[in-house]
Each structure stands twice: as structure tokens, then as C-alpha cells.
Design an enzyme around this catalytic site. Sequence first.
Site, PDB file in Angstrom:
ATOM      1  N   ARG A  57       0.703  -1.301   0.096  1.00 17.20           N
ATOM      2  CA  ARG A  57      -0.095  -0.058   0.076  1.00 17.20           C
ATOM      3  C   ARG A  57       0.911   1.353  -0.067  1.00 17.20           C
ATOM      4  O   ARG A  57       0.651   2.143  -0.650  1.00 17.20           O
ATOM      5  CB  ARG A  57      -0.971   0.075   1.151  1.00 17.20           C
ATOM      6  CG  ARG A  57      -2.134  -0.845   1.039  1.00 17.20           C
ATOM      7  CD  ARG A  57      -2.659  -1.389   2.387  1.00 17.20           C
ATOM      8  NE  ARG A  57      -1.697  -2.483   2.817  1.00 17.20           N
ATOM      9  CZ  ARG A  57      -1.847  -3.847   2.568  1.00 17.20           C
ATOM     10  NH1 ARG A  57      -3.012  -4.258   1.827  1.00 17.20           N
ATOM     11  NH2 ARG A  57      -0.990  -4.691   2.890  1.00 17.20           N
ATOM     12  N   THR A  58       1.907   1.547   0.886  1.00 18.30           N
ATOM     13  CA  THR A  58       2.479   2.718   1.090  1.00 18.30           C
ATOM     14  C   THR A  58       3.223   2.885  -0.462  1.00 18.30           C
ATOM     15  O   THR A  58       3.167   4.122  -0.943  1.00 18.30           O
ATOM     16  CB  THR A  58       3.586   2.467   2.284  1.00 18.30           C
ATOM     17  OG1 THR A  58       2.878   2.200   3.470  1.00 18.30           O
ATOM     18  CG2 THR A  58       4.183   3.716   2.581  1.00 18.30           C
ATOM     19  N   LYS A  87      27.211  -2.258  -1.950  1.00 20.24           N
ATOM     20  CA  LYS A  87      28.467  -2.254  -1.881  1.00 20.24           C
ATOM     21  C   LYS A  87      29.054  -1.165  -0.946  1.00 20.24           C
ATOM     22  O   LYS A  87      30.114  -0.861  -0.953  1.00 20.24           O
ATOM     23  CB  LYS A  87      28.897  -1.326  -3.460  1.00 20.24           C
ATOM     24  CG  LYS A  87      28.550  -2.067  -4.806  1.00 20.24           C
ATOM     25  CD  LYS A  87      28.936  -1.171  -5.784  1.00 20.24           C
ATOM     26  CE  LYS A  87      28.219  -1.358  -7.141  1.00 20.24           C
ATOM     27  NZ  LYS A  87      28.466  -0.604  -8.232  1.00 20.24           N
ATOM     28  N   ARG A 108      11.332   3.712   2.864  1.00 19.24           N
ATOM     29  CA  ARG A 108      10.946   2.811   4.140  1.00 19.24           C
ATOM     30  C   ARG A 108      12.308   2.090   4.466  1.00 19.24           C
ATOM     31  O   ARG A 108      12.874   1.579   3.382  1.00 19.24           O
ATOM     32  CB  ARG A 108       9.796   1.652   3.657  1.00 19.24           C
ATOM     33  CG  ARG A 108       9.707   0.855   4.754  1.00 19.24           C
ATOM     34  CD  ARG A 108       8.332  -0.083   4.439  1.00 19.24           C
ATOM     35  NE  ARG A 108       7.201   0.677   4.740  1.00 19.24           N
ATOM     36  CZ  ARG A 108       6.071   0.245   4.628  1.00 19.24           C
ATOM     37  NH1 ARG A 108       5.800  -0.999   4.203  1.00 19.24           N
ATOM     38  NH2 ARG A 108       4.830   0.761   4.940  1.00 19.24           N
ATOM     39  N   HIS A 136       5.761   6.062  11.277  1.00 14.67           N
ATOM     40  CA  HIS A 136       5.173   5.827   9.961  1.00 14.67           C
ATOM     41  C   HIS A 136       3.992   6.812   9.810  1.00 14.67           C
ATOM     42  O   HIS A 136       2.642   6.649   9.958  1.00 14.67           O
ATOM     43  CB  HIS A 136       4.595   4.566  10.126  1.00 14.67           C
ATOM     44  CG  HIS A 136       4.008   3.853   8.415  1.00 14.67           C
ATOM     45  ND1 HIS A 136       4.161   4.683   7.568  1.00 14.67           N
ATOM     46  CD2 HIS A 136       3.655   2.667   8.177  1.00 14.67           C
ATOM     47  CE1 HIS A 136       3.687   4.093   6.586  1.00 14.67           C
ATOM     48  NE2 HIS A 136       3.236   2.832   6.812  1.00 14.67           N
TER      49      HIS A 136
HETATM   50  C1  NCD Z   1       2.062  -1.060   8.030  1.00 17.18           C
HETATM   51  C2  NCD Z   1       3.447  -0.984   8.258  1.00 17.18           C
HETATM   52  O1  NCD Z   1       4.135  -1.176   7.154  1.00 17.18           O
HETATM   53  O2  NCD Z   1       3.772  -0.385   9.376  1.00 17.18           O
HETATM   54  N1  NCD Z   1       1.446  -1.411   6.881  1.00 17.18           N
HETATM   55  C3  NCD Z   1       1.309  -0.146   5.990  1.00 17.18           C
HETATM   56  O3  NCD Z   1       2.020   0.464   5.699  1.00 17.18           O
HETATM   57  N2  NCD Z   1      -0.097  -0.221   5.281  1.00 17.18           N
HETATM   58  C4  NCD Z   1       1.271  -1.984   9.032  1.00 17.18           C
HETATM   59  C5  NCD Z   1       1.750  -3.473   9.054  1.00 17.18           C
HETATM   60  O4  NCD Z   1       2.644  -3.830   8.199  1.00 17.18           O
HETATM   61  O5  NCD Z   1       1.554  -4.293  10.163  1.00 17.18           O
END
Ligand code: NCD
Length: 315
Positions: A57-58, A87, A108, A136
Site C-alpha cells: 500500500r505505502t 557495495k 521505508r 510511520h
Molecule cells: C503497516 C506498516 O508497514 O507498518 N502497513 C502499511 O504501511 N500499510 C502495518 C503493518 O505492516 O502491519
Amino acid sequence: MNFQGQHLLSARTLSKEAIERILEVAKEMEPYAQKEEASDLLKGKVLATLFFEPSTRTRFSFETAMLRLGGSVISNYTMNESSSIKKRESLYDTGKTVSQFADVIAMRHPVEGAVKELAEGSEVPVLNGGDGGANHPTQGLLDIYTIHKKFGHFGGLTYGLVGDMKNSRVAHSQCRLIKNFGPAEARPKFICVAPQGLELPEDLKKELTDSGCEIRETTDLEEVIGGFDVLSNTRIQEERFENAEAFEKYRGVYSITPKLLEGAKEEMIILDPLPRVDDQLKVAVDDDPRAKYFEQIGNGVAVRMALLALVLGKI
Ligand code: NCD
């Protein structure tokens, strides 16, 4: 508050006014996010998505936000294996380098603080798409946007946070974003439902009580669900455990089922950042009008459009 050129690394750095502004701009972005209208607001701008940890999703929602606003995307979602990080290039140098190409970066990483490290090298804004179990912020913002769409305010509501309160960066970001809303006598109330050993960290609890929020902690979901206005469910964060054995004792500890929801308010909403695993949220719940977790995903596009437009100084 001037967002232009700013990084977004943690929910901690956002003032109440900044949060309100982001929600307001997200609302303006709805027609584009909802695929109703086209926009070229970010034409000529490039977003780089740098992912060191899995995402569905993100990453897609950041990329969709950029593309639907007329911008372009460069993406690497296997940074550890296929970029010069392999590297032993530093995060700082990676940030310096990518910012020669892109106008904004979404990133991320499994390690807390790694996004900040890259941001220190970057000459363009960096938006944190999750670092370790800590932050997040963009997910937290889209969650509270979904709440705001339903209730129009945050104060006086009871938030049931369910699952891995220790490791869920989503739950942590949500609390930090809403803790200062509402009049002093009607701050948000948090009921944290977590198994023993996965409770909300002490420093975060203190942050919340210092803001005037009430916190109740329990292991028993059934007993408290009737008081929730928002049920914010989260996965037990398997990848944050030391080993498989440590995780196994928590697998499937809570499960949101139609039966359980019989005891909840009719006006409650159910949020979950997903993915869902181990029956944490039964598919049968999807038909419940209170289920907002797919709408929540769509809201993520509007919120990320708002963030991109704001940090790029286009709004
Ligand atoms: C979350 C995450 O990656 O922290 N997912 C997301 O971003 N939609 C929640 C999770 O992975 O449980």
C-alpha cells in the site's frame, strides 16, 4: 507553517496546525485521488521511492499520488540487494545522490533512524514511509484523515488500539497525531488492548498522559470493545521479533470477527493498515458497514498527494 522543502520523518514534529492543514489539503485532493479528475499540479516533478522493506500500500499509494498529479516516479523496492547500498555505500551518500535526480523522496527501512540518516544527505524533502517499529507518519495521517471524515473531530472520542502496541509504528504515529486535539476536558481517550509483553512503550504512554489523554490498558478485547468509537487494529509485527519462537506465542492472539463486533457501537469505525494475517481481521467483516480499511487505503492517496504538493511548494 511552511512545508516547502521540509522532511517528514516523524509524527512528533507535526504541530496541531500542521496536521489540520494537511487534512484540509487532502480534502482538496479527493477528486484526483478518487480518479474523478486529472491534475498536472506536479508536472515535471520526480518522486523517488526507495524501499528497503516490503510494501504494497505505502509505495503504490505514494506513486499513484505522484502520477495522478502529473508527476513521474523512479523506484527501487529492493534497495538492499540492487542499489549501491550493497557495495556498502552509506545512506547519507545515497540521499545525496538520489536528490540529484528526484525532487522528493519517499523511503521505508527496517531500522529506526535510517530514514533520518538518508535525509541528512538529501537536498530534497524526504517522506518517511516507515522506519523500524518507530515511525510511520504518513500512515498515521491517512488513518486520522479517515477518522476525521467520519466524526469531523478527534477530541472526546475513545480509540481502541488493538494488537502489537510495542512494535506497531502505525499505532504509535496515530496516538502522537491525535493526542493534542480536543478541549482540555475532552482529550482523546485510548484503550490499548495488547497481550502481555507487547504493551505501549512507557515513554509514549507518558507523552499521551502529559497531553491530558486518558489511557487504559487491558488484554481483554471483548470486555472493552463496546466503548470504542474507533477500533484501530494492527498486526502482530512478526519481523520485529528476535526469532520465530518469540513470535509464535502471539500468533493469532486477537481476531476481529462478526461475532465480536456484535458487542461494538453501531457508529464505530474499524481501521487496519493491513496486511491481514493469521485471522487478525476476518474477511467476513469486510461487509460490515463499520469496516473502513479499504476506504482507508484510498484516503492514503489523497493524504500523500497533499504531502507531495505541500513539500514541493505547489500549494
Ligand atoms: C503497516 C506498516 O508497514 O507498518 N502497513 C502499511 O504501511 N500499510 C502495518 C503493518 O505492516 O502491519
